[in-house]
Design a protein around this motif. Structure first.
Motif, PDB file in Angstrom:
ATOM      1  N   HIS A 185      -0.236   2.308  -1.324  1.00 13.34           N
ATOM      2  CA  HIS A 185      -1.156   3.430  -1.132  1.00 13.34           C
ATOM      3  C   HIS A 185      -1.867   3.806  -2.437  1.00 13.34           C
ATOM      4  O   HIS A 185      -3.015   4.254  -2.418  1.00 13.34           O
ATOM      5  CB  HIS A 185      -0.416   4.646  -0.551  1.00 13.34           C
ATOM      6  CG  HIS A 185       0.421   5.395  -1.534  1.00 13.34           C
ATOM      7  ND1 HIS A 185       1.709   5.029  -1.836  1.00 13.34           N
ATOM      8  CD2 HIS A 185       0.152   6.493  -2.293  1.00 13.34           C
ATOM      9  CE1 HIS A 185       2.200   5.861  -2.732  1.00 13.34           C
ATOM     10  NE2 HIS A 185       1.283   6.761  -3.030  1.00 13.34           N
ATOM     11  N   GLY A 186      -1.205   3.615  -3.582  1.00 16.56           N
ATOM     12  CA  GLY A 186      -1.849   3.912  -4.857  1.00 16.56           C
ATOM     13  C   GLY A 186      -3.036   2.996  -5.116  1.00 16.56           C
ATOM     14  O   GLY A 186      -4.116   3.445  -5.548  1.00 16.56           O
ATOM     15  N   GLN A 187      -2.859   1.700  -4.864  1.00 17.95           N
ATOM     16  CA  GLN A 187      -3.945   0.754  -5.058  1.00 17.95           C
ATOM     17  C   GLN A 187      -5.075   0.983  -4.050  1.00 17.95           C
ATOM     18  O   GLN A 187      -6.254   0.824  -4.377  1.00 17.95           O
ATOM     19  CB  GLN A 187      -3.417  -0.682  -4.936  1.00 17.95           C
ATOM     20  CG  GLN A 187      -2.519  -1.089  -6.100  1.00 17.95           C
ATOM     21  CD  GLN A 187      -1.864  -2.432  -5.867  1.00 17.95           C
ATOM     22  OE1 GLN A 187      -0.658  -2.508  -5.680  1.00 17.95           O
ATOM     23  NE2 GLN A 187      -2.658  -3.491  -5.876  1.00 17.95           N
ATOM     24  N   ILE A 188      -4.694   1.357  -2.828  1.00 14.51           N
ATOM     25  CA  ILE A 188      -5.707   1.637  -1.811  1.00 14.51           C
ATOM     26  C   ILE A 188      -6.539   2.850  -2.218  1.00 14.51           C
ATOM     27  O   ILE A 188      -7.774   2.852  -2.106  1.00 14.51           O
ATOM     28  CB  ILE A 188      -5.042   1.849  -0.434  1.00 14.51           C
ATOM     29  CG1 ILE A 188      -4.421   0.535   0.055  1.00 14.51           C
ATOM     30  CG2 ILE A 188      -6.055   2.377   0.583  1.00 14.51           C
ATOM     31  CD1 ILE A 188      -3.562   0.680   1.281  1.00 14.51           C
ATOM     32  N   ALA A 189      -5.875   3.896  -2.699  1.00 14.02           N
ATOM     33  CA  ALA A 189      -6.592   5.092  -3.147  1.00 14.02           C
ATOM     34  C   ALA A 189      -7.522   4.765  -4.312  1.00 14.02           C
ATOM     35  O   ALA A 189      -8.664   5.249  -4.379  1.00 14.02           O
ATOM     36  CB  ALA A 189      -5.602   6.185  -3.547  1.00 14.02           C
ATOM     37  N   ALA A 190      -7.054   3.925  -5.230  1.00  9.74           N
ATOM     38  CA  ALA A 190      -7.890   3.545  -6.378  1.00  9.74           C
ATOM     39  C   ALA A 190      -9.132   2.789  -5.926  1.00  9.74           C
ATOM     40  O   ALA A 190     -10.224   2.979  -6.480  1.00  9.74           O
ATOM     41  CB  ALA A 190      -7.069   2.695  -7.349  1.00  9.74           C
ATOM     42  N   TRP A 191      -8.974   1.936  -4.919  1.00 16.30           N
ATOM     43  CA  TRP A 191     -10.138   1.210  -4.381  1.00 16.30           C
ATOM     44  C   TRP A 191     -11.098   2.165  -3.683  1.00 16.30           C
ATOM     45  O   TRP A 191     -12.302   2.150  -3.950  1.00 16.30           O
ATOM     46  CB  TRP A 191      -9.671   0.116  -3.426  1.00 16.30           C
ATOM     47  CG  TRP A 191     -10.723  -0.318  -2.447  1.00 16.30           C
ATOM     48  CD1 TRP A 191     -11.999  -0.736  -2.740  1.00 16.30           C
ATOM     49  CD2 TRP A 191     -10.605  -0.355  -1.023  1.00 16.30           C
ATOM     50  NE1 TRP A 191     -12.682  -1.033  -1.580  1.00 16.30           N
ATOM     51  CE2 TRP A 191     -11.847  -0.811  -0.514  1.00 16.30           C
ATOM     52  CE3 TRP A 191      -9.579  -0.067  -0.133  1.00 16.30           C
ATOM     53  CZ2 TRP A 191     -12.067  -0.970   0.855  1.00 16.30           C
ATOM     54  CZ3 TRP A 191      -9.801  -0.233   1.225  1.00 16.30           C
ATOM     55  CH2 TRP A 191     -11.034  -0.679   1.709  1.00 16.30           C
ATOM     56  N   LEU A 192     -10.577   3.041  -2.788  1.00 15.66           N
ATOM     57  CA  LEU A 192     -11.440   3.946  -2.040  1.00 15.66           C
ATOM     58  C   LEU A 192     -12.157   4.932  -2.963  1.00 15.66           C
ATOM     59  O   LEU A 192     -13.262   5.393  -2.646  1.00 15.66           O
ATOM     60  CB  LEU A 192     -10.623   4.704  -0.987  1.00 15.66           C
ATOM     61  CG  LEU A 192     -10.023   3.847   0.129  1.00 15.66           C
ATOM     62  CD1 LEU A 192      -9.211   4.713   1.084  1.00 15.66           C
ATOM     63  CD2 LEU A 192     -11.109   3.092   0.894  1.00 15.66           C
ATOM     64  N   ALA A 193     -11.541   5.254  -4.084  1.00 17.71           N
ATOM     65  CA  ALA A 193     -12.185   6.158  -5.042  1.00 17.71           C
ATOM     66  C   ALA A 193     -13.413   5.530  -5.688  1.00 17.71           C
ATOM     67  O   ALA A 193     -14.222   6.229  -6.304  1.00 17.71           O
ATOM     68  CB  ALA A 193     -11.183   6.577  -6.112  1.00 17.71           C
ATOM     69  N   LYS A 194     -13.571   4.228  -5.528  1.00 23.24           N
ATOM     70  CA  LYS A 194     -14.735   3.534  -6.093  1.00 23.24           C
ATOM     71  C   LYS A 194     -15.785   3.205  -5.036  1.00 23.24           C
ATOM     72  O   LYS A 194     -16.882   2.741  -5.387  1.00 23.24           O
ATOM     73  CB  LYS A 194     -14.282   2.231  -6.761  1.00 23.24           C
ATOM     74  CG  LYS A 194     -13.312   2.432  -7.915  1.00 23.24           C
ATOM     75  CD  LYS A 194     -12.836   1.097  -8.453  1.00 23.24           C
ATOM     76  CE  LYS A 194     -11.806   1.277  -9.562  1.00 23.24           C
ATOM     77  NZ  LYS A 194     -11.289  -0.027 -10.034  1.00 23.24           N
ATOM     78  N   VAL A 195     -15.451   3.416  -3.755  1.00 26.00           N
ATOM     79  CA  VAL A 195     -16.395   3.071  -2.682  1.00 26.00           C
ATOM     80  C   VAL A 195     -17.624   3.959  -2.765  1.00 26.00           C
ATOM     81  O   VAL A 195     -17.519   5.185  -2.783  1.00 26.00           O
ATOM     82  CB  VAL A 195     -15.723   3.200  -1.297  1.00 26.00           C
ATOM     83  CG1 VAL A 195     -16.761   3.040  -0.184  1.00 26.00           C
ATOM     84  CG2 VAL A 195     -14.623   2.153  -1.147  1.00 26.00           C
ATOM     85  N   ASP A 196     -18.770   3.334  -2.834  1.00 23.94           N
ATOM     86  CA  ASP A 196     -20.031   4.062  -2.998  1.00 23.94           C
ATOM     87  C   ASP A 196     -20.811   4.007  -1.680  1.00 23.94           C
ATOM     88  O   ASP A 196     -21.748   3.224  -1.520  1.00 23.94           O
ATOM     89  CB  ASP A 196     -20.847   3.448  -4.140  1.00 23.94           C
ATOM     90  CG  ASP A 196     -22.075   4.270  -4.474  1.00 23.94           C
ATOM     91  OD1 ASP A 196     -22.148   5.424  -4.020  1.00 23.94           O
ATOM     92  OD2 ASP A 196     -22.970   3.736  -5.163  1.00 23.94           O
ATOM     93  N   GLY A 213     -12.766  13.829   2.599  1.00 30.14           N
ATOM     94  CA  GLY A 213     -13.354  13.606   1.299  1.00 30.14           C
ATOM     95  C   GLY A 213     -13.906  12.222   1.083  1.00 30.14           C
ATOM     96  O   GLY A 213     -13.782  11.318   1.919  1.00 30.14           O
ATOM     97  N   GLN A 214     -14.508  12.072  -0.100  1.00 29.67           N
ATOM     98  CA  GLN A 214     -15.006  10.791  -0.551  1.00 29.67           C
ATOM     99  C   GLN A 214     -14.342  10.453  -1.883  1.00 29.67           C
ATOM    100  O   GLN A 214     -13.158  10.732  -2.065  1.00 29.67           O
ATOM    101  CB  GLN A 214     -16.536  10.840  -0.660  1.00 29.67           C
ATOM    102  CG  GLN A 214     -17.214  10.953   0.701  1.00 29.67           C
ATOM    103  CD  GLN A 214     -18.726  10.923   0.595  1.00 29.67           C
ATOM    104  OE1 GLN A 214     -19.344  11.797   0.008  1.00 29.67           O
ATOM    105  NE2 GLN A 214     -19.330   9.894   1.166  1.00 29.67           N
ATOM    106  N   ARG A 215     -15.073   9.906  -2.805  1.00 26.99           N
ATOM    107  CA  ARG A 215     -14.476   9.389  -4.032  1.00 26.99           C
ATOM    108  C   ARG A 215     -13.707  10.452  -4.823  1.00 26.99           C
ATOM    109  O   ARG A 215     -12.542  10.260  -5.178  1.00 26.99           O
ATOM    110  CB  ARG A 215     -15.573   8.792  -4.894  1.00 26.99           C
ATOM    111  CG  ARG A 215     -16.287   7.645  -4.220  1.00 26.99           C
ATOM    112  CD  ARG A 215     -17.590   7.287  -4.903  1.00 26.99           C
ATOM    113  NE  ARG A 215     -17.392   6.812  -6.262  1.00 26.99           N
ATOM    114  CZ  ARG A 215     -18.357   6.351  -7.036  1.00 26.99           C
ATOM    115  NH1 ARG A 215     -19.589   6.316  -6.584  1.00 26.99           N
ATOM    116  NH2 ARG A 215     -18.095   5.933  -8.258  1.00 26.99           N
ATOM    117  N   ALA A 216     -14.354  11.586  -5.076  1.00 25.43           N
ATOM    118  CA  ALA A 216     -13.728  12.606  -5.918  1.00 25.43           C
ATOM    119  C   ALA A 216     -12.476  13.181  -5.270  1.00 25.43           C
ATOM    120  O   ALA A 216     -11.441  13.361  -5.924  1.00 25.43           O
ATOM    121  CB  ALA A 216     -14.728  13.724  -6.206  1.00 25.43           C
ATOM    122  N   GLU A 217     -12.545  13.462  -3.959  1.00 28.35           N
ATOM    123  CA  GLU A 217     -11.403  14.070  -3.273  1.00 28.35           C
ATOM    124  C   GLU A 217     -10.214  13.120  -3.218  1.00 28.35           C
ATOM    125  O   GLU A 217      -9.059  13.539  -3.255  1.00 28.35           O
ATOM    126  CB  GLU A 217     -11.807  14.492  -1.858  1.00 28.35           C
ATOM    127  CG  GLU A 217     -12.718  15.697  -1.792  1.00 28.35           C
ATOM    128  CD  GLU A 217     -14.172  15.351  -2.061  1.00 28.35           C
ATOM    129  OE1 GLU A 217     -14.997  16.277  -2.156  1.00 28.35           O
ATOM    130  OE2 GLU A 217     -14.478  14.131  -2.177  1.00 28.35           O
TER     131      GLU A 217
END
Length: 377
Positions: A185-196, A213-217
């Motif tokens: 889940h940590g790696q998934i969150a890191a990826w989704l935080a970069k999705v533009d 939310g999106q990247r920031a949330e």
């Protein structure tokens, strides 16, 4: 075997509806009808060769592929095929999804990092009863290490333009998600935080509150797991989130591939009216003072307080209130009110000041009036 397929679909549909309904009497009736279909199916005997697995419809939705083979979540099929390790091909099936263009079921083979969605009506899998689970069926191979490496490779290859669906976990069964979500889940969150992508939204819990939310949330909070338990948590947090029904529906569909209940926010609104608003209005100093001085004018004073509360209620639940006052099929807040015409005609716009404006009775008014002191209600 059109007859057998009709019986199986009838049984599967009845049991599925029984599992979903909150009405105990209706659930019992649906299960009884499902048992009748199963009895009809059993009466066909060997003419329908999948008899040993017919009872699975009591717990799982069953669909049929193009050749009539039954498929359901949790099914593990094995067959001997030379190119595969030990000469055995393993196939596991995940959740069944109903899309506008047809029914799909998730499918996965050993060491695959995600689940492929298979259109059921077009799939000719060529399974036979011998391929289905039995006492002598080969077990699923130990693919934990290879699956872990495959997931790592897939996550490493995802880019900022990829969507959540690219991971292939949207229709995965819970046993898969419960094993791998804590690990990744940590790696998934890191990826989704970069999705533009402005259209991509994710369910995030920030300080105990649900945020779509999106990247920031994603960076500020914790992603709610795509598990069934995560879905239940999402439904629990949704009413107090202040999010619109449309926003909640979209995320429920994209993250979990599930539909939120049509009355999710209305049920919350009913509890809010019954447990919070009604007591506060009936016990407000203005209403109590008016009742003591002049019972005849107490009603007008009550309406002023009520109108103010209703306008504030609309600010927090604008989407629910709009649907409630405009959609005839939307679940009523108060079953005792026979009509919503007055609500449509006279309710103030959410957020607008309604103090001093006389509103015609609505179902919400009805819920509010019931606890008022004798002589005022």
């Amino acid at each position: 075997m059109d007859e057998a397929h009709r019986y199986l679909r009838g049984a599967s549909g009845r049991f599925a509806s029984a599992r979903e309904t909150q009405d105990g009497e209706r659930a019992a009736r649906l299960r009884a009808e499902g048992e009748e279909y199963l009895a009809d199916l059993e009466a066909l005997g060997e003419r329908w060769p999948w008899q040993p697995w017919a009872s699975v419809v009591r717990e799982h939705e069953v669909v049929l592929d193009k050749l009539g083979a039954p498929l359901w979540e949790g099914l593990h099929v094995t067959r001997r095929v030379r190119p595969h390790a030990n000469g055995i091909e393993h196939t596991a099936f995940g959740r069944v999804l109903h899309w506008t263009h047809g029914v799909v079921i998730a499918m996965r083979r050993p060491a695959e990092p995600g689940w492929t969605l298979l259109p059921v009506a077009e799939a000719a899998l060529n399974f036979t009863p011998e391929n289905y689970p039995g006492p002598d069926s080969p077990p699923w191979p130990d693919d934990i290490a290879t699956t872990e490496r495959a997931i790592e490779r897939r996550l490493g290859g995802l880019r900022s333009w990829d969507k959540w669906e690219a991971l292939g976990w949207g229709a995965a069964p819970d046993d898969f998600l419960l094993r791998w979500w804590p690990r990744f889940h940590g790696q998934i969150a890191a990826w989704l935080a970069k999705v533009d992508d402005a259209n991509e939204h994710y369910p995030v819990q920030v300080n105990g509150r649900l945020v779509v939310g999106q990247r920031a949330e994603v960076l500020l909070g914790t992603l709610i797991p795509p598990t069934f338990a995560g879905w239940r948590e999402y439904l629990r947090l949704a009413p107090a989130s202040g999010l619109t029904f449309s926003a909640l529906k979209d995320v429920g569909r994209s993250w979990w591939q599930r539909q939120i209940p049509a009355n999710l926010l209305a049920a919350s609104l009913e509890r809010l009216v019954r447990d919070v608003v009604a007591p506060r209005v009936s016990q407000s100093p203005a209403v109590v003072a008016a009742l003591a001085q002049d019972p005849e004018s107490a009603r007008a004073e009550h309406d002023k307080v009520l109108d103010f509360v209703m306008s504030k209620l609309g600010e927090a639940h604008a989407d629910t209130w709009t649907r409630y006052t405009s959609e005839p099929g939307f679940a009523p807040v108060s079953p005792s009110c026979p009509s919503r015409q007055s609500a449509r005609a006279s309710s103030p716009a959410p957020g607008g000041s309604a103090a001093g404006v006389t509103m015609s009775p609505t179902p919400l008014h009805d819920a509010l009036l019931r606890p008022l002191p004798v002589g005022l209600a």
